[in-house]
Scaffold this motif. Structure first.
Motif, PDB file in Angstrom:
ATOM      1  N   GLY A   1       8.957 -13.873  -2.906  1.00  0.00           N
ATOM      2  CA  GLY A   1       9.526 -12.619  -2.438  1.00  0.00           C
ATOM      3  C   GLY A   1       8.491 -11.562  -2.132  1.00  0.00           C
ATOM      4  O   GLY A   1       8.665 -10.385  -2.446  1.00  0.00           O
ATOM      5  N   LEU A   2       7.404 -11.984  -1.500  1.00  0.00           N
ATOM      6  CA  LEU A   2       6.291 -11.056  -1.258  1.00  0.00           C
ATOM      7  C   LEU A   2       6.700  -9.916  -0.339  1.00  0.00           C
ATOM      8  O   LEU A   2       7.510 -10.095   0.592  1.00  0.00           O
ATOM      9  N   LYS A   3       6.124  -8.748  -0.606  1.00  0.00           N
ATOM     10  CA  LYS A   3       6.398  -7.532   0.156  1.00  0.00           C
ATOM     11  C   LYS A   3       5.091  -7.028   0.761  1.00  0.00           C
ATOM     12  O   LYS A   3       4.007  -7.328   0.241  1.00  0.00           O
ATOM     13  N   PRO A   4       5.167  -6.244   1.815  1.00  0.00           N
ATOM     14  CA  PRO A   4       3.926  -5.696   2.385  1.00  0.00           C
ATOM     15  C   PRO A   4       3.083  -4.943   1.352  1.00  0.00           C
ATOM     16  O   PRO A   4       1.844  -4.976   1.439  1.00  0.00           O
ATOM     17  N   GLU A   5       3.720  -4.315   0.392  1.00  0.00           N
ATOM     18  CA  GLU A   5       2.955  -3.585  -0.629  1.00  0.00           C
ATOM     19  C   GLU A   5       2.222  -4.501  -1.604  1.00  0.00           C
ATOM     20  O   GLU A   5       1.448  -4.019  -2.436  1.00  0.00           O
ATOM     21  N   ASP A   6       2.446  -5.791  -1.507  1.00  0.00           N
ATOM     22  CA  ASP A   6       1.682  -6.758  -2.303  1.00  0.00           C
ATOM     23  C   ASP A   6       0.353  -7.107  -1.633  1.00  0.00           C
ATOM     24  O   ASP A   6      -0.461  -7.839  -2.216  1.00  0.00           O
ATOM     25  N   THR A   7       0.135  -6.595  -0.436  1.00  0.00           N
ATOM     26  CA  THR A   7      -1.126  -6.829   0.267  1.00  0.00           C
ATOM     27  C   THR A   7      -2.284  -6.250  -0.522  1.00  0.00           C
ATOM     28  O   THR A   7      -2.280  -5.066  -0.880  1.00  0.00           O
ATOM     29  N   ALA A   8      -3.261  -7.103  -0.823  1.00  0.00           N
ATOM     30  CA  ALA A   8      -4.395  -6.679  -1.642  1.00  0.00           C
ATOM     31  C   ALA A   8      -5.384  -7.831  -1.735  1.00  0.00           C
ATOM     32  O   ALA A   8      -5.081  -8.967  -1.339  1.00  0.00           O
TER      33      ALA A   8
ATOM     34  N   GLN B   1      -7.989 -12.708  -0.438  1.00  0.00           N
ATOM     35  CA  GLN B   1      -7.146 -11.757   0.284  1.00  0.00           C
ATOM     36  C   GLN B   1      -5.733 -12.298   0.436  1.00  0.00           C
ATOM     37  O   GLN B   1      -5.532 -13.429   0.872  1.00  0.00           O
ATOM     38  N   VAL B   2      -4.776 -11.461   0.098  1.00  0.00           N
ATOM     39  CA  VAL B   2      -3.364 -11.744   0.352  1.00  0.00           C
ATOM     40  C   VAL B   2      -2.849 -10.647   1.276  1.00  0.00           C
ATOM     41  O   VAL B   2      -2.954  -9.467   0.951  1.00  0.00           O
ATOM     42  N   THR B   3      -2.327 -11.055   2.423  1.00  0.00           N
ATOM     43  CA  THR B   3      -1.787 -10.107   3.383  1.00  0.00           C
ATOM     44  C   THR B   3      -0.338 -10.468   3.665  1.00  0.00           C
ATOM     45  O   THR B   3      -0.040 -11.606   4.035  1.00  0.00           O
ATOM     46  N   VAL B   4       0.550  -9.502   3.474  1.00  0.00           N
ATOM     47  CA  VAL B   4       1.974  -9.716   3.700  1.00  0.00           C
ATOM     48  C   VAL B   4       2.399  -8.863   4.882  1.00  0.00           C
ATOM     49  O   VAL B   4       2.299  -7.636   4.842  1.00  0.00           O
TER      50      VAL B   4
ATOM     51  N   VAL C   1       1.078 -14.115   5.016  1.00  0.00           N
ATOM     52  CA  VAL C   1       2.448 -14.597   4.858  1.00  0.00           C
ATOM     53  C   VAL C   1       3.399 -13.487   5.294  1.00  0.00           C
ATOM     54  O   VAL C   1       3.069 -12.296   5.183  1.00  0.00           O
ATOM     55  N   GLN C   2       4.546 -13.867   5.769  1.00  0.00           N
ATOM     56  CA  GLN C   2       5.553 -12.877   6.145  1.00  0.00           C
ATOM     57  C   GLN C   2       6.283 -12.355   4.911  1.00  0.00           C
ATOM     58  O   GLN C   2       6.358 -13.040   3.882  1.00  0.00           O
ATOM     59  N   ALA C   3       6.817 -11.172   5.035  1.00  0.00           N
ATOM     60  CA  ALA C   3       7.600 -10.599   3.937  1.00  0.00           C
ATOM     61  C   ALA C   3       8.708 -11.556   3.523  1.00  0.00           C
ATOM     62  O   ALA C   3       9.369 -12.160   4.379  1.00  0.00           O
ATOM     63  N   GLY C   4       8.879 -11.687   2.223  1.00  0.00           N
ATOM     64  CA  GLY C   4       9.856 -12.624   1.690  1.00  0.00           C
ATOM     65  C   GLY C   4       9.301 -14.004   1.423  1.00  0.00           C
ATOM     66  O   GLY C   4       9.967 -14.833   0.790  1.00  0.00           O
ATOM     67  N   GLY C   5       8.095 -14.243   1.883  1.00  0.00           N
ATOM     68  CA  GLY C   5       7.485 -15.555   1.704  1.00  0.00           C
ATOM     69  C   GLY C   5       6.846 -15.720   0.339  1.00  0.00           C
ATOM     70  O   GLY C   5       6.914 -14.842  -0.517  1.00  0.00           O
TER      71      GLY C   5
END
Length: 120
Positions: free
Chosen positions: A83-90, A115-118, A11-15
């Protein structure tokens, strides 16, 4: 007892994403369900937990952006992430504190992770 998670992805940042985790097997009662996550090179950390009577607990880093809920009839826990952020990638792992049928022993069970990738 098995935990099957779904809903991860890119997902893109903010998604937003909604994770689900269904527990099955020899379940007498599920006490606590929750989500943890582990980013590359980091330790697994708590995201949120919810008790059988819906008391919730959140990591400070996700408060206001993530909502945990559960459907006791379906033995399922959900994680709504906004409001996902790249640092939520995990890799996100679901967790259940279960009283097992038959023995009535209480044990922790974990799903395999999703897996969640932002992207930024």
């Amino acid at each position: 007892v098995q935990l099957q998670a779904s809903g991860g992805g890119l997902v893109q940042a903010g998604g937003s994403l909604r994770l689900s985790c269904a527990a099955s097997g020899s379940i007498f009662f599920i006490n606590v369900m929750g989500w943890y996550r582990q980013a590359p090179g980091k330790r697994r950390e708590l995201v949120a937990t919810i008790s059988s009577d819906s008391d919730t607990r959140y990591a400070d880093s996700v408060k206001g952006l993530i909502t945990i809920s559960r459907d006791n009839a379906k033995n399922t826990v959900y994680l709504q992430m906004n409001g996902l952020k790249p640092e939520d990638t995990a890799v996100y792992y679901c967790y259940a504190d279960v009283t097992v049928s038959g023995t009535l022993s209480r044990s922790d069970f974990w799903g395999l992770g999703t897996q969640v990738t932002v992207s930024s």
